[in-house]
Design a protein around this motif. Structure first.
Motif, short mmCIF file in Angstrom:
data_model
loop_
_atom_site.label_atom_id
_atom_site.label_comp_id
_atom_site.label_asym_id
_atom_site.label_seq_id
_atom_site.Cartn_x
_atom_site.Cartn_y
_atom_site.Cartn_z
N UNK A 47 -115.82 -30.20 -72.63
CA UNK A 47 -114.99 -29.58 -73.65
C UNK A 47 -115.69 -29.63 -75.00
N UNK A 48 -115.65 -28.53 -75.73
CA UNK A 48 -116.04 -28.54 -77.14
C UNK A 48 -114.74 -28.77 -77.91
N UNK A 49 -114.64 -29.91 -78.55
CA UNK A 49 -113.40 -30.35 -79.18
C UNK A 49 -112.83 -29.33 -80.15
N UNK A 50 -111.53 -29.38 -80.33
CA UNK A 50 -110.82 -28.47 -81.23
C UNK A 50 -111.38 -28.61 -82.65
N UNK A 51 -111.63 -27.46 -83.26
CA UNK A 51 -112.15 -27.42 -84.62
C UNK A 51 -111.89 -26.04 -85.21
N UNK A 52 -112.08 -25.90 -86.49
CA UNK A 52 -111.94 -24.62 -87.17
C UNK A 52 -113.06 -24.50 -88.20
N UNK A 53 -113.43 -23.27 -88.49
CA UNK A 53 -114.42 -22.97 -89.52
C UNK A 53 -113.74 -22.14 -90.59
N UNK A 54 -113.75 -22.60 -91.80
CA UNK A 54 -113.13 -21.84 -92.89
C UNK A 54 -114.04 -20.73 -93.40
N UNK A 55 -115.35 -20.85 -93.13
CA UNK A 55 -116.33 -19.92 -93.68
C UNK A 55 -117.06 -19.11 -92.62
N UNK A 56 -116.49 -19.04 -91.39
CA UNK A 56 -117.21 -18.38 -90.31
C UNK A 56 -116.23 -17.84 -89.27
N UNK A 57 -116.52 -16.64 -88.76
CA UNK A 57 -115.87 -16.10 -87.57
C UNK A 57 -116.84 -16.34 -86.41
N UNK A 58 -116.31 -16.48 -85.20
CA UNK A 58 -117.17 -16.64 -84.03
C UNK A 58 -116.74 -15.67 -82.94
N UNK A 59 -117.74 -15.19 -82.20
CA UNK A 59 -117.48 -14.31 -81.07
C UNK A 59 -118.14 -14.94 -79.85
N UNK A 60 -117.35 -15.11 -78.77
CA UNK A 60 -117.82 -15.71 -77.52
C UNK A 60 -117.80 -14.65 -76.42
N UNK A 61 -118.87 -14.58 -75.64
CA UNK A 61 -118.95 -13.70 -74.48
C UNK A 61 -119.23 -14.57 -73.26
N UNK A 62 -118.42 -14.41 -72.22
CA UNK A 62 -118.57 -15.23 -71.01
C UNK A 62 -119.60 -14.58 -70.09
N UNK A 63 -120.73 -15.26 -69.92
CA UNK A 63 -121.78 -14.79 -69.02
C UNK A 63 -121.44 -15.12 -67.56
N UNK A 64 -121.02 -16.38 -67.33
CA UNK A 64 -120.70 -16.80 -65.97
C UNK A 64 -119.81 -18.04 -66.01
N UNK A 65 -119.19 -18.33 -64.88
CA UNK A 65 -118.30 -19.47 -64.79
C UNK A 65 -116.90 -19.11 -65.22
N UNK A 66 -116.07 -20.12 -65.41
CA UNK A 66 -114.69 -19.90 -65.81
C UNK A 66 -114.21 -21.10 -66.62
N UNK A 67 -113.26 -20.84 -67.47
CA UNK A 67 -112.67 -21.90 -68.29
C UNK A 67 -111.53 -21.34 -69.10
N UNK A 68 -111.18 -22.06 -70.14
CA UNK A 68 -110.14 -21.58 -71.06
C UNK A 68 -110.61 -21.85 -72.49
N UNK A 69 -110.09 -21.04 -73.39
CA UNK A 69 -110.27 -21.29 -74.81
C UNK A 69 -108.88 -21.44 -75.40
#
Length: 116
Positions: A47-69
């Motif tokens: 798990x990548x622990x819960x966090x927020x960025x006030x100065x950044x947007x992020x875009x995630x693309x799932x290449x393979x596997x499965x999980x949740x955000x």
């Protein structure tokens, strides 16, 4: 022009969980507004622990596997081909709850800091 190859890049720890490894293709300063362009691999259960960025947007693309955000407390599936955009200030956490490696390609864009 900038060229890179995943095969030639070293693995680095992800800042939100150093056990998760990433390869950084582009870094802050390489292109205007881009904070990073990377690929991360999450082993089952990581798990990548819960966090927020006030100065950044992020875009995630799932290449393979499965999980949740988890975004602001609500869960969304991460399945191959899914793309998820996180706005600045949104709290997010990535969880590999699958049985295989979760591979995400992602990038961040610098935005003006805003309070939430």
């Amino acid at each position: 022009m900038i060229t890179t190859s995943l095969n030639d890049l070293p693995e680095e720890p992800v800042s939100h969980n150093p056990e998760i490894k990433k390869k950084v293709m582009l870094r802050f300063g390489d292109l205007p507004h881009l904070t990073n362009f990377s690929q991360a691999s999450f082993a089952p259960g990581q798990t990548a622990a819960a966090h927020a960025h006030q100065d950044m947007c992020e875009v995630f693309f799932v290449e393979s596997g499965a999980g949740v955000i988890r975004i602001n407390g609500q869960e969304y599936p991460l399945l191959p081909g899914n793309c998820v955009a996180i706005e600045a200030g949104e709290t997010h956490e990535v969880i590999n709850n699958g049985a295989t490696e979760l591979v995400l390609t992602y990038f961040g864009l610098r935005v003006e800091s805003r309070e939430t």
